[in-house]
Write a protein that holds these residues in place. Structure first.
Motif, mmCIF file in Angstrom:
data_model
loop_
_atom_site.group_PDB
_atom_site.id
_atom_site.type_symbol
_atom_site.label_atom_id
_atom_site.label_comp_id
_atom_site.label_asym_id
_atom_site.label_seq_id
_atom_site.Cartn_x
_atom_site.Cartn_y
_atom_site.Cartn_z
ATOM 1 N N LEU A 354 0.831 -1.202 0.000
ATOM 2 C CA LEU A 354 0.000 0.000 0.000
ATOM 3 C C LEU A 354 0.868 1.255 0.000
ATOM 4 C CD1 LEU A 354 -2.769 1.436 0.274
ATOM 5 C CD2 LEU A 354 -2.566 1.123 2.756
ATOM 6 N N ALA A 355 2.086 1.169 0.523
ATOM 7 C CA ALA A 355 2.994 2.317 0.566
ATOM 8 C C ALA A 355 3.378 2.791 -0.824
ATOM 9 C CB ALA A 355 4.249 1.972 1.361
ATOM 10 N N GLU A 356 3.150 1.966 -1.860
ATOM 11 C CA GLU A 356 3.442 2.374 -3.226
ATOM 12 C C GLU A 356 2.415 3.376 -3.756
ATOM 13 O OE1 GLU A 356 3.970 -1.032 -5.744
ATOM 14 O OE2 GLU A 356 5.097 -2.127 -4.212
ATOM 15 N N PHE A 357 1.270 3.500 -3.059
ATOM 16 C CA PHE A 357 0.229 4.441 -3.464
ATOM 17 C C PHE A 357 0.375 5.731 -2.662
ATOM 18 C CE2 PHE A 357 -1.264 0.251 -4.447
ATOM 19 C CZ PHE A 357 -1.978 0.389 -5.631
ATOM 20 N N HIS A 358 0.096 6.844 -3.300
ATOM 21 C CA HIS A 358 0.188 8.138 -2.620
ATOM 22 C C HIS A 358 -1.154 8.416 -1.932
ATOM 23 C CE1 HIS A 358 4.082 8.988 -4.359
ATOM 24 N NE2 HIS A 358 3.607 8.658 -5.554
ATOM 25 N N THR A 359 -1.304 7.821 -0.763
ATOM 26 C CA THR A 359 -2.542 8.002 -0.016
ATOM 27 C C THR A 359 -2.462 9.261 0.844
ATOM 28 O OG1 THR A 359 -1.668 6.590 1.765
ATOM 29 C CG2 THR A 359 -3.012 5.524 0.068
ATOM 30 N N ARG A 360 -3.610 9.916 1.006
ATOM 31 C CA ARG A 360 -3.678 11.072 1.901
ATOM 32 C C ARG A 360 -3.626 10.606 3.351
ATOM 33 N NH1 ARG A 360 -8.154 11.465 -1.086
ATOM 34 N NH2 ARG A 360 -9.416 11.270 0.820
ATOM 35 N N ARG A 361 -3.185 11.487 4.222
ATOM 36 C CA ARG A 361 -3.080 11.146 5.629
ATOM 37 C C ARG A 361 -4.437 10.730 6.213
ATOM 38 N NH1 ARG A 361 0.854 12.420 9.406
ATOM 39 N NH2 ARG A 361 1.870 13.758 7.864
#
Length: 394
Positions: A354-361
């Motif tokens: 999941l860290a490969e995706f630029h997720t919002r905080r």
């Protein structure tokens, strides 16, 4: 502690895949250097979650048993990718990086159906690689100057179809025995089935005989299962676990209890053993028969520094998406602790973080996953289901 696991050509894992325990940097926060204590794998049914965990189990079993239990003339009991001829013929690859006494090591091997084709162990005492041993064929090995002991005598005892590390541990080599314990004896695997549950309960029985009994029983009580205490009853031929309910004089056999009670009690034994030894617990479908609050409690036990003083780690596969959300307003899994498996049309498994995706905080990870934002979801159109029934009526 585990740092990284790499595998290729095991079951549905055709191409090399990597499961990392190195913390990903977070925006606006200083870098974290301590390895992660938890990794959870999500994906559709038959996407390869269990096969990733099984690859780690197979490597651990090879280290533990190749010298003592594999038949000398039976080759290697590997399980390569079966959906292509190249997969059947290509070697299977396993490598793991880990910390032992604050020193990083890297150990791995390649095998085919007949023999160990390569095997290596390196250390990084000051950030620089130092070769301890390297096996370049079933019959050739070289040793680095940093590895002492009766290396050649152990090599003469090593069969082409067994690992040098396994043979060295059987012959009490000090350093290699310690590494053997990290990869073998201190790694526990919780799988499905009555046989595996009995194995887990045997560890629980050992803990109930010792000084861990009060801790284990308190964890059993606070799970709100209506159980006051677990006890060991000795019979003429064996011993068994029985349970006591509050205010009830009658002891109940564990077999009379629900699947959830048995699952919690059996997992507690493995979890407490791992937490006390700094080991690794690998649990397939951690949510099976457990309420989300119980499975999340198990995860939090490994993430809590006051509980997990020895650096134990938990690796699990799950379908329980509530663990991806903010249960009771607390984050259970950070984004670098969440992994996904997705199967290609060829049947091969891809593993990604999941860290490969630029997720919002503030992004709702559970909702995003269920909406297919990160992949690793089954495709099922309910209209196709309706059509099956409608066509039968025509």
């Amino acid at each position: 502690m585990l740092l990284r696991f790499r595998v290729a050509n095991h079951r549905s894992v055709r191409d090399e895949q990597t499961l990392s325990f190195i913390a990903a940097p977070r925006r606006g926060e200083p870098g974290r250097t301590k390895p992660l204590s938890v990794a959870g794998i999500y994906g559709a049914n038959a996407s390869g979650k269990s096969n990733v965990l099984d690859a780690l189990r197979w490597m651990s079993d090879a280290v533990s048993w190749s010298h003592t239990q594999w038949e000398p003339t039976a080759g290697i009991p590997r399980q390569p990718y079966k959906f292509s001829k190249p997969g059947l013929e290509a070697p299977s690859f396993f490598e793991i990086d880990f910390l032992l006494d604050d020193v990083r090591y890297s150990y791995g091997f390649e095998v085919d159906d007949e023999a160990v084709l390569g095997e290596w162990l390196n250390s990084f005492p000051h950030g620089r690689v130092r070769k301890l041993f390297e096996r370049t064929s079933p019959t050739d090995v070289s040793f680095g100057r940093g590895l002492g002991g009766e290396l050649q005598r152990i090599w003469r005892l090593t069969r082409p179809n067994s690992l040098y590390l396994s043979c060295a541990a059987s012959n009490n080599h000090p350093l290699l025995s310690a590494i053997f314990n990290v990869l073998g004896g201190h790694t526990l695997f919780a799988r499905h089935g009555e046989r595996d549950e009995k194995l887990r309960l045997s560890i629980t029985s050992v803990l109930l005989h010792g000084n861990a009994a009060p801790e284990l029983n308190e964890l059993l009580r606070i799970a709100d299962l209506g159980i006051e205490q677990a006890e060991i009853v000795e019979t003429t031929s064996s011993s068994k676990i029985v349970l006591r309910r509050p205010g009830q004089p009658v002891l109940l056999d564990l077999e009379e209890e629900s699947a959830g009670t048995r699952a919690w009690l059996s997992l507690l034994g493995y979890a407490l053993f791992a937490l006390r030894t700094g080991g690794v617990l690998v649990a397939d479908e951690i949510d099976s028969s457990l309420h989300p609050l119980l499975s999340s409690t198990l995860i939090r036990m490994f993430k809590d520094a006051d509980i997990n003083e020895e650096g134990a780690q938990l690796v699990f596969a799950s379908h329980d998406t509530t663990l991806l959300g903010s249960l009771l307003n607390d984050e259970i899994l950070a984004r670098d602790e969440v992994w996904f498996t997705e199967k290609e049309e060829s049947g091969a498994t891809n593993l990604y973080s999941l860290a490969e995706f630029h997720t919002r905080r503030d992004e709702n990870i559970e909702r995003g996953y269920l909406q297919g934002r990160y992949g690793a979801m089954p495709y099922l159109n309910f209209e196709n289901v309706r059509q099956i029934f409608l066509e039968r009526r025509r």
